[in-house]
Design a protein around this motif. Sequence first.
Motif, mmCIF file in Angstrom:
data_model
loop_
_atom_site.group_PDB
_atom_site.id
_atom_site.type_symbol
_atom_site.label_atom_id
_atom_site.label_comp_id
_atom_site.label_asym_id
_atom_site.label_seq_id
_atom_site.Cartn_x
_atom_site.Cartn_y
_atom_site.Cartn_z
ATOM 1 N N GLU A 83 -13.992 -17.878 3.781
ATOM 2 C CA GLU A 83 -14.979 -18.115 4.843
ATOM 3 C C GLU A 83 -15.493 -19.498 4.464
ATOM 4 O OE1 GLU A 83 -17.653 -18.146 7.891
ATOM 5 O OE2 GLU A 83 -16.426 -16.373 7.472
ATOM 6 N N VAL A 84 -15.531 -20.003 3.284
ATOM 7 C CA VAL A 84 -15.854 -21.484 2.757
ATOM 8 C C VAL A 84 -14.451 -22.125 3.169
ATOM 9 C CG1 VAL A 84 -16.357 -23.012 0.783
ATOM 10 C CG2 VAL A 84 -17.425 -20.751 0.981
ATOM 11 N N VAL A 85 -13.559 -21.773 3.118
ATOM 12 C CA VAL A 85 -12.156 -22.478 3.677
ATOM 13 C C VAL A 85 -12.314 -22.846 5.040
ATOM 14 C CG1 VAL A 85 -9.945 -22.771 3.656
ATOM 15 C CG2 VAL A 85 -10.979 -22.140 1.528
ATOM 16 N N ARG A 86 -12.631 -21.664 5.653
ATOM 17 C CA ARG A 86 -12.518 -21.811 7.204
ATOM 18 C C ARG A 86 -13.536 -22.905 7.799
ATOM 19 N NH1 ARG A 86 -15.270 -19.793 11.629
ATOM 20 N NH2 ARG A 86 -16.852 -18.486 10.176
ATOM 21 N N CYS A 87 -14.809 -22.757 6.811
ATOM 22 C CA CYS A 87 -15.986 -23.721 7.617
ATOM 23 C C CYS A 87 -15.640 -25.173 7.092
ATOM 24 C CB CYS A 87 -17.528 -23.208 6.821
ATOM 25 S SG CYS A 87 -17.796 -21.873 7.181
ATOM 26 N N ALA A 88 -14.942 -25.292 5.918
ATOM 27 C CA ALA A 88 -14.599 -26.628 5.599
ATOM 28 C C ALA A 88 -13.552 -27.186 6.708
ATOM 29 C CB ALA A 88 -14.045 -26.627 4.319
ATOM 30 N N ASP A 89 -12.654 -26.347 7.136
ATOM 31 C CA ASP A 89 -11.546 -26.826 7.962
ATOM 32 C C ASP A 89 -12.226 -27.278 9.336
ATOM 33 O OD1 ASP A 89 -8.826 -27.042 8.672
ATOM 34 O OD2 ASP A 89 -8.899 -25.324 9.720
ATOM 35 N N MET A 90 -13.231 -26.167 9.652
ATOM 36 C CA MET A 90 -13.891 -26.391 10.920
ATOM 37 C C MET A 90 -14.566 -27.809 10.955
ATOM 38 S SD MET A 90 -12.987 -24.095 13.078
ATOM 39 C CE MET A 90 -14.157 -23.791 14.503
ATOM 40 N N ALA A 91 -15.109 -28.082 9.990
ATOM 41 C CA ALA A 91 -16.020 -29.227 9.982
ATOM 42 C C ALA A 91 -15.174 -30.453 9.608
ATOM 43 C CB ALA A 91 -16.724 -29.223 8.406
ATOM 44 N N THR A 92 -13.911 -30.532 9.565
ATOM 45 C CA THR A 92 -13.158 -31.675 9.656
ATOM 46 C C THR A 92 -12.187 -31.978 10.833
ATOM 47 O OG1 THR A 92 -11.105 -30.440 8.577
ATOM 48 C CG2 THR A 92 -12.613 -31.494 7.022
ATOM 49 N N TRP A 93 -12.726 -31.044 11.796
ATOM 50 C CA TRP A 93 -11.910 -31.334 13.373
ATOM 51 C C TRP A 93 -12.537 -32.814 13.798
ATOM 52 C CZ3 TRP A 93 -12.105 -26.454 16.768
ATOM 53 C CH2 TRP A 93 -11.002 -25.558 16.217
ATOM 54 N N ASP A 94 -11.562 -33.463 14.301
ATOM 55 C CA ASP A 94 -11.983 -34.761 15.042
ATOM 56 C C ASP A 94 -12.593 -34.294 16.382
ATOM 57 O OD1 ASP A 94 -10.714 -36.307 13.017
ATOM 58 O OD2 ASP A 94 -8.895 -36.332 14.044
ATOM 59 N N ASP A 95 -13.144 -35.202 17.046
ATOM 60 C CA ASP A 95 -13.831 -35.149 18.381
ATOM 61 C C ASP A 95 -12.787 -34.978 19.382
ATOM 62 O OD1 ASP A 95 -16.391 -35.896 17.161
ATOM 63 O OD2 ASP A 95 -16.253 -37.806 17.807
ATOM 64 N N GLY A 96 -12.880 -34.103 20.093
ATOM 65 C CA GLY A 96 -12.148 -33.676 21.181
ATOM 66 C C GLY A 96 -11.166 -32.476 20.900
ATOM 67 N N VAL A 97 -10.988 -32.227 19.703
ATOM 68 C CA VAL A 97 -10.193 -31.015 19.231
ATOM 69 C C VAL A 97 -10.232 -29.680 19.814
ATOM 70 C CG1 VAL A 97 -9.200 -29.903 17.383
ATOM 71 C CG2 VAL A 97 -9.195 -32.346 17.087
ATOM 72 N N TYR A 98 -11.472 -29.513 19.801
ATOM 73 C CA TYR A 98 -11.998 -27.963 20.406
ATOM 74 C C TYR A 98 -11.578 -27.988 22.096
ATOM 75 C CZ TYR A 98 -14.743 -24.048 21.575
ATOM 76 O OH TYR A 98 -15.102 -22.917 22.032
ATOM 77 N N GLU A 99 -11.693 -29.332 22.733
ATOM 78 C CA GLU A 99 -11.486 -29.107 24.168
ATOM 79 C C GLU A 99 -10.027 -29.086 24.441
ATOM 80 O OE1 GLU A 99 -13.717 -31.298 22.549
ATOM 81 O OE2 GLU A 99 -15.615 -30.328 23.390
ATOM 82 N N SER A 100 -9.259 -29.699 23.466
ATOM 83 C CA SER A 100 -7.713 -29.769 23.570
ATOM 84 C C SER A 100 -7.002 -28.463 23.157
ATOM 85 C CB SER A 100 -7.330 -30.918 23.189
ATOM 86 O OG SER A 100 -7.279 -30.787 21.618
#
Length: 132
Positions: free
Chosen positions: A89-106
């Motif tokens: 869970e901590v690794v997943r949260c750290a990975d989600m926090a490192t996404w750049d802007d616009g990654v979720y939309e792409s």
Amino acid sequence: MKTILGCKQRPQKKSKTRWEITVETPEYDLIVFKVHAGALTFKMYTKGERVLRSEVIVHNVRKLEQGNSLVRWADVVAHLEDVLTRFLEVVRCADMATWDDGVYESLPKPLQVGASRVAGIDFASARMAAVI
């Protein structure tokens, strides 16, 4: 890491507890991510963007204070499962926090990974919502 492991007090300043993070790349685009934390070692095997396997290894069961008899084995395994779940869970949260802007939309758009095409992930579809 101390939150994941459930430490109730701070370790002594001169403890010989091993705290180390290593990343190995043995072959074939495989990455082994290891976290050594006292009597436990967490391992994640990844290839490309995919996590192949994750595991927790106990080096000394007596240090877990769960008991080391065969009768208590189910309690030890349940404790290790809880620790591994918190770690992931901590690794997943750290990975989600490192996404750049616009990654979720792409994410719904298809990608080219190496020579193969990879389908996108559409979080709005009912099938993907069930999977998540």
